[in-house]
Write a protein that holds these residues in place. Sequence first.
Motif, PDB file in Angstrom:
ATOM      1  N   VAL A   1      27.731 -32.745  -7.237  1.00  0.00           N
ATOM      2  CA  VAL A   1      28.481 -32.167  -6.382  1.00  0.00           C
ATOM      3  C   VAL A   1      29.286 -33.110  -5.166  1.00  0.00           C
ATOM      4  N   SER A   2      30.264 -32.949  -4.893  1.00  0.00           N
ATOM      5  CA  SER A   2      30.977 -33.839  -3.950  1.00  0.00           C
ATOM      6  C   SER A   2      31.423 -33.037  -2.757  1.00  0.00           C
ATOM      7  N   GLN A   3      31.391 -33.843  -1.624  1.00  0.00           N
ATOM      8  CA  GLN A   3      31.901 -33.121  -0.224  1.00  0.00           C
ATOM      9  C   GLN A   3      32.720 -33.999   0.428  1.00  0.00           C
ATOM     10  N   THR A   4      33.991 -33.319   1.014  1.00  0.00           N
ATOM     11  CA  THR A   4      34.512 -34.413   1.990  1.00  0.00           C
ATOM     12  C   THR A   4      34.784 -33.590   3.148  1.00  0.00           C
ATOM     13  N   PRO A   5      35.145 -34.283   4.287  1.00  0.00           N
ATOM     14  CA  PRO A   5      34.906 -35.907   4.447  1.00  0.00           C
ATOM     15  C   PRO A   5      33.236 -35.997   4.557  1.00  0.00           C
ATOM     16  N   SER A   6      33.026 -37.363   4.637  1.00  0.00           N
ATOM     17  CA  SER A   6      31.612 -37.638   4.661  1.00  0.00           C
ATOM     18  C   SER A   6      30.950 -37.290   6.165  1.00  0.00           C
ATOM     19  N   ASN A   7      32.094 -37.657   7.163  1.00  0.00           N
ATOM     20  CA  ASN A   7      31.944 -37.730   8.287  1.00  0.00           C
ATOM     21  C   ASN A   7      33.075 -37.196   9.059  1.00  0.00           C
ATOM     22  N   LYS A   8      32.692 -36.426  10.263  1.00  0.00           N
ATOM     23  CA  LYS A   8      33.674 -35.585  10.800  1.00  0.00           C
ATOM     24  C   LYS A   8      33.429 -35.642  12.244  1.00  0.00           C
ATOM     25  N   VAL A   9      34.240 -36.049  12.975  1.00  0.00           N
ATOM     26  CA  VAL A   9      34.030 -36.128  14.637  1.00  0.00           C
ATOM     27  C   VAL A   9      35.261 -35.354  15.145  1.00  0.00           C
ATOM     28  N   THR A  10      34.779 -34.336  15.892  1.00  0.00           N
ATOM     29  CA  THR A  10      35.803 -33.529  16.480  1.00  0.00           C
ATOM     30  C   THR A  10      35.441 -33.300  18.133  1.00  0.00           C
ATOM     31  N   GLU A  11      36.331 -32.801  18.720  1.00  0.00           N
ATOM     32  CA  GLU A  11      36.042 -32.295  20.034  1.00  0.00           C
ATOM     33  C   GLU A  11      35.869 -30.840  20.199  1.00  0.00           C
ATOM     34  N   LYS A  12      35.144 -30.400  21.211  1.00  0.00           N
ATOM     35  CA  LYS A  12      34.722 -29.111  21.697  1.00  0.00           C
ATOM     36  C   LYS A  12      36.029 -28.316  21.654  1.00  0.00           C
ATOM     37  N   GLY A  13      35.939 -27.090  20.890  1.00  0.00           N
ATOM     38  CA  GLY A  13      37.074 -26.308  20.728  1.00  0.00           C
ATOM     39  C   GLY A  13      37.849 -26.436  19.661  1.00  0.00           C
ATOM     40  N   LYS A  14      37.835 -27.486  18.857  1.00  0.00           N
ATOM     41  CA  LYS A  14      38.814 -27.723  18.036  1.00  0.00           C
ATOM     42  C   LYS A  14      38.296 -26.996  16.480  1.00  0.00           C
ATOM     43  N   TYR A  15      39.506 -26.889  15.620  1.00  0.00           N
ATOM     44  CA  TYR A  15      38.809 -26.362  14.285  1.00  0.00           C
ATOM     45  C   TYR A  15      38.726 -27.208  13.101  1.00  0.00           C
ATOM     46  N   VAL A  16      37.789 -26.950  12.474  1.00  0.00           N
ATOM     47  CA  VAL A  16      37.394 -28.064  11.192  1.00  0.00           C
ATOM     48  C   VAL A  16      37.257 -27.141   9.879  1.00  0.00           C
ATOM     49  N   GLU A  17      37.643 -28.085   8.839  1.00  0.00           N
ATOM     50  CA  GLU A  17      37.507 -27.713   7.551  1.00  0.00           C
ATOM     51  C   GLU A  17      36.705 -28.585   6.766  1.00  0.00           C
ATOM     52  N   LEU A  18      35.688 -28.167   5.941  1.00  0.00           N
ATOM     53  CA  LEU A  18      35.076 -28.837   5.269  1.00  0.00           C
ATOM     54  C   LEU A  18      34.990 -28.159   3.633  1.00  0.00           C
ATOM     55  N   ARG A  19      35.011 -29.529   2.713  1.00  0.00           N
ATOM     56  CA  ARG A  19      35.432 -29.224   1.550  1.00  0.00           C
ATOM     57  C   ARG A  19      34.163 -29.220   0.558  1.00  0.00           C
ATOM     58  N   CYS A  20      33.940 -28.635  -0.530  1.00  0.00           N
ATOM     59  CA  CYS A  20      32.970 -28.961  -1.419  1.00  0.00           C
ATOM     60  C   CYS A  20      33.451 -28.555  -2.665  1.00  0.00           C
ATOM     61  N   ASP A  21      33.243 -29.535  -3.481  1.00  0.00           N
ATOM     62  CA  ASP A  21      33.684 -29.619  -4.946  1.00  0.00           C
ATOM     63  C   ASP A  21      32.529 -29.346  -6.029  1.00  0.00           C
ATOM     64  N   PRO A  22      31.978 -28.470  -6.374  1.00  0.00           N
ATOM     65  CA  PRO A  22      30.775 -28.100  -7.257  1.00  0.00           C
ATOM     66  C   PRO A  22      30.970 -28.768  -8.538  1.00  0.00           C
ATOM     67  N   ILE A  23      29.689 -28.762  -9.318  1.00  0.00           N
ATOM     68  CA  ILE A  23      29.812 -29.207 -10.629  1.00  0.00           C
ATOM     69  C   ILE A  23      30.394 -28.296 -11.514  1.00  0.00           C
ATOM     70  N   SER A  24      31.155 -28.918 -12.227  1.00  0.00           N
ATOM     71  CA  SER A  24      32.113 -28.183 -13.282  1.00  0.00           C
ATOM     72  C   SER A  24      31.171 -27.181 -14.271  1.00  0.00           C
ATOM     73  N   GLY A  25      31.550 -25.792 -13.938  1.00  0.00           N
ATOM     74  CA  GLY A  25      31.154 -24.763 -14.880  1.00  0.00           C
ATOM     75  C   GLY A  25      30.089 -24.235 -14.124  1.00  0.00           C
ATOM     76  N   HIS A  26      29.679 -24.684 -13.007  1.00  0.00           N
ATOM     77  CA  HIS A  26      28.690 -23.740 -11.925  1.00  0.00           C
ATOM     78  C   HIS A  26      29.179 -22.753 -11.324  1.00  0.00           C
ATOM     79  N   THR A  27      28.739 -21.350 -11.359  1.00  0.00           N
ATOM     80  CA  THR A  27      29.315 -20.414 -10.798  1.00  0.00           C
ATOM     81  C   THR A  27      28.800 -19.912  -9.520  1.00  0.00           C
ATOM     82  N   ALA A  28      27.640 -20.357  -9.208  1.00  0.00           N
ATOM     83  CA  ALA A  28      27.142 -20.235  -7.835  1.00  0.00           C
ATOM     84  C   ALA A  28      27.463 -21.449  -6.902  1.00  0.00           C
TER      85      ALA A  28
END
Lengths: 114, 114
Positions: free
Chosen positions: B4-31
């Motif tokens: 399983v991969s996740q990006t970014p590894s670190n995210k620094v943001t300011e209060k009130g901002k919007y963030v998106e965190l991404r996850c790429d699961p193991i191929s073939g895993h449905t859950a």
Amino acid sequence: DQQVKQNSPSLSVQEGRISILNCDYTNSMFDYFLWYKKYPAEGPTFLISISSIKDKNEDGRFTVFLNKSAKHLSLHIVPSQPGDSAVYFCAASLAQGGSEKLVFGKGTKLTVNP
Amino acid sequence: GAGVSQTPSNKVTEKGKYVELRCDPISGHTALYWYRQSLGQGPEFLIYFQGTGAADDSGLPNDRFFAVRPEGSVSTLKIQRTERGDSAVYLCASSRGSAYNEQFFGPGTRLTVL
């Protein structure tokens, strides 16, 4: 309300000796239990699991024991190695309503001294 | 990839901002699962996807948190109007989707809200 409890925040053992990590749970509907190991800055790594219909599962140096009447499980590591030093999380699974989420304890930090 | 991969590894943001965190699961895993881990705690469940649909979102703390998995593979966790209390490590896990299957975790994204 902590449904999975690991009451020992830390444990220190000598290399070659047995490490015993304990876990208690309160929800009798949990049907599957897992142990994860976590190194700093990494995600938890699956170690071993046990179904609620069993009382023991063994995999190499790792054995998990389940006592359903006491709502207690333990992880035995023998012989312990310095590379086993990590935080160990006990987790319980409740397959209900289509969800199989895990409920984790707070973890026990194991240190194996050479 | 193998895990399983996740990006970014670190995210620094300011209060009130919007963030998106991404996850790429193991191929073939449905859950696919999202958890949040605060300092000194075990991972806490946020949301569970079976395929494209959110089968259980009972762990999302409030409506500032939202997650999608539009094609049944990659998932994005979205946090609006971030608060300092959102600071934590966000973990993604995937599994084959059947009961009693182990969940495999990614390395996590460490979110810091200043």
